[in-house]
Design a protein around this motif. Structure first.
Motif, mmCIF file in Angstrom:
data_model
loop_
_atom_site.group_PDB
_atom_site.id
_atom_site.type_symbol
_atom_site.label_atom_id
_atom_site.label_comp_id
_atom_site.label_asym_id
_atom_site.label_seq_id
_atom_site.Cartn_x
_atom_site.Cartn_y
_atom_site.Cartn_z
ATOM 1 N N TRP A 100 -0.080 2.754 8.600
ATOM 2 C CA TRP A 100 1.450 2.024 8.393
ATOM 3 C C TRP A 100 1.732 1.124 9.709
ATOM 4 C CZ3 TRP A 100 2.528 1.522 3.863
ATOM 5 C CH2 TRP A 100 2.247 2.340 2.823
ATOM 6 N N GLU A 101 1.079 1.274 10.767
ATOM 7 C CA GLU A 101 1.346 0.718 12.075
ATOM 8 C C GLU A 101 0.864 -0.674 11.858
ATOM 9 O OE1 GLU A 101 2.699 1.706 14.888
ATOM 10 O OE2 GLU A 101 2.735 3.982 14.469
ATOM 11 N N THR A 102 -0.169 -0.765 11.088
ATOM 12 C CA THR A 102 -0.542 -2.157 10.896
ATOM 13 C C THR A 102 -0.385 -2.834 9.766
ATOM 14 O OG1 THR A 102 -2.782 -1.445 10.038
ATOM 15 C CG2 THR A 102 -2.581 -1.756 12.391
ATOM 16 N N THR A 103 0.206 -2.178 8.725
ATOM 17 C CA THR A 103 0.440 -2.706 7.397
ATOM 18 C C THR A 103 1.787 -3.106 7.315
ATOM 19 O OG1 THR A 103 -1.140 -1.188 6.340
ATOM 20 C CG2 THR A 103 0.593 -2.046 4.919
ATOM 21 N N LEU A 104 2.742 -2.413 7.772
ATOM 22 C CA LEU A 104 4.280 -2.951 7.856
ATOM 23 C C LEU A 104 4.496 -3.737 8.987
ATOM 24 C CD1 LEU A 104 5.928 0.753 7.089
ATOM 25 C CD2 LEU A 104 5.537 -1.235 5.726
ATOM 26 N N SER A 105 5.482 -4.695 8.658
ATOM 27 C CA SER A 105 5.936 -5.550 9.788
ATOM 28 C C SER A 105 6.505 -4.745 10.791
ATOM 29 C CB SER A 105 6.727 -6.775 9.035
ATOM 30 O OG SER A 105 8.002 -6.051 8.694
ATOM 31 N N HIS A 106 6.971 -5.353 12.049
ATOM 32 C CA HIS A 106 7.666 -4.823 13.151
ATOM 33 C C HIS A 106 9.009 -4.278 12.550
ATOM 34 C CE1 HIS A 106 9.472 -4.215 17.054
ATOM 35 N NE2 HIS A 106 10.423 -4.868 16.544
ATOM 36 N N THR A 107 9.706 -5.188 11.796
ATOM 37 C CA THR A 107 11.180 -4.951 11.353
ATOM 38 C C THR A 107 11.008 -3.773 10.090
ATOM 39 O OG1 THR A 107 12.108 -7.168 11.704
ATOM 40 C CG2 THR A 107 12.934 -5.689 10.033
ATOM 41 N N ALA A 108 10.097 -3.879 9.319
ATOM 42 C CA ALA A 108 9.784 -2.804 8.250
ATOM 43 C C ALA A 108 9.700 -1.566 9.026
ATOM 44 C CB ALA A 108 8.774 -3.189 7.327
ATOM 45 N N ARG A 109 8.697 -1.155 9.892
ATOM 46 C CA ARG A 109 8.478 -0.065 10.502
ATOM 47 C C ARG A 109 9.759 0.678 11.383
ATOM 48 N NH1 ARG A 109 4.148 -3.065 12.834
ATOM 49 N NH2 ARG A 109 5.221 -2.852 15.088
ATOM 50 N N TYR A 110 10.660 -0.198 11.766
ATOM 51 C CA TYR A 110 11.888 0.254 12.398
ATOM 52 C C TYR A 110 12.940 0.548 11.305
ATOM 53 C CZ TYR A 110 10.576 -0.545 17.285
ATOM 54 O OH TYR A 110 10.063 -0.435 18.424
#
Length: 209
Positions: A100-110
């Protein structure tokens, strides 16, 4: 809201309240600081972290199995409230496991970091600069949801049973004036005078560092 000049102890105080660190004391009577054992207190790291598993498993990490807090419909409603993008919502629905660190965008992770906090549904939620990674519109939405979390004693929950739930409290530091306007109380943190209440109208930009 905790405000104060840089280096005066805002983040440290937040960690103490959140149980991340424990204050040292020279008192022979004990630590001198205790958190009520009946309250669930959650300190949210500023940096999103994920474990190996599905997105649903990550968002319900720490929630008791079978608890209504981790109900899939509720989790999905929270993600929608946080305006998670369609691509990430599809990943949530797929039940696939990814890095998920690489799959999700920066905004999506937050956003997922916030969603996990709301899903966990603690009585006390501690956040360090919660909107620092978002634009103004998203920041405003985040603050409105935090306010709703407090007012309704939980997010995406049955309002008919709110009177049966314990009160909710959100404690946060901020680098933005807009965030302070949502606070019910503002506390000025300083090494010289300790902590004291102040009027939110008196908060100046230099206290938001």
């Amino acid at each position: 809201a905790l405000v104060g000049h840089k280096g005066q102890g805002k983040a440290t105080l937040l960690k103490v309240i959140g149980g991340v660190i424990h204050p040292l004391t020279h008192s022979a009577e004990g630590p001198g600081f205790a958190l009520p054992p009946h309250l669930r207190i959650l300190h949210i790291s500023h940096y999103p972290m994920f474990v190996k598993g599905t997105l649903m498993e990550n968002l319900t990490f720490g929630v008791n199995r079978g608890s209504d807090d981790g109900n899939r419909t509720r989790v999905r409603n929270i993600l929608q409230m946080l305006r998670l993008d369609e691509h990430s919502m599809a990943l949530f629905d797929s039940d696939d496991s990814h890095d998920w660190e690489t799959t999700l965008s920066h905004t999506a992770r937050y956003i997922c970091n916030f969603a996990r906090a709301f899903v966990a549904n603690p009585e006390v939620l501690c956040l360090h600069k919660p909107t620092q990674s978002f634009d103004f519109q998203m920041s405003e939405n985040i603050m409105e949801l935090l306010q709703q979390f407090v007012r309704q004693k939980g997010l995406a929950m049955d309002q008919g049973t709110s009177h049966l739930r314990r009160p909710r409290t959100c404690i946060f530091t901020s680098s933005e004036t807009m965030n302070v306007t949502f606070a019910d109380s503002v506390v000025h943190v300083s090494k010289s005078h300790g902590i004291r209440l102040m009027n939110k109208m008196d908060v100046t930009p230099d206290l938001l560092t």
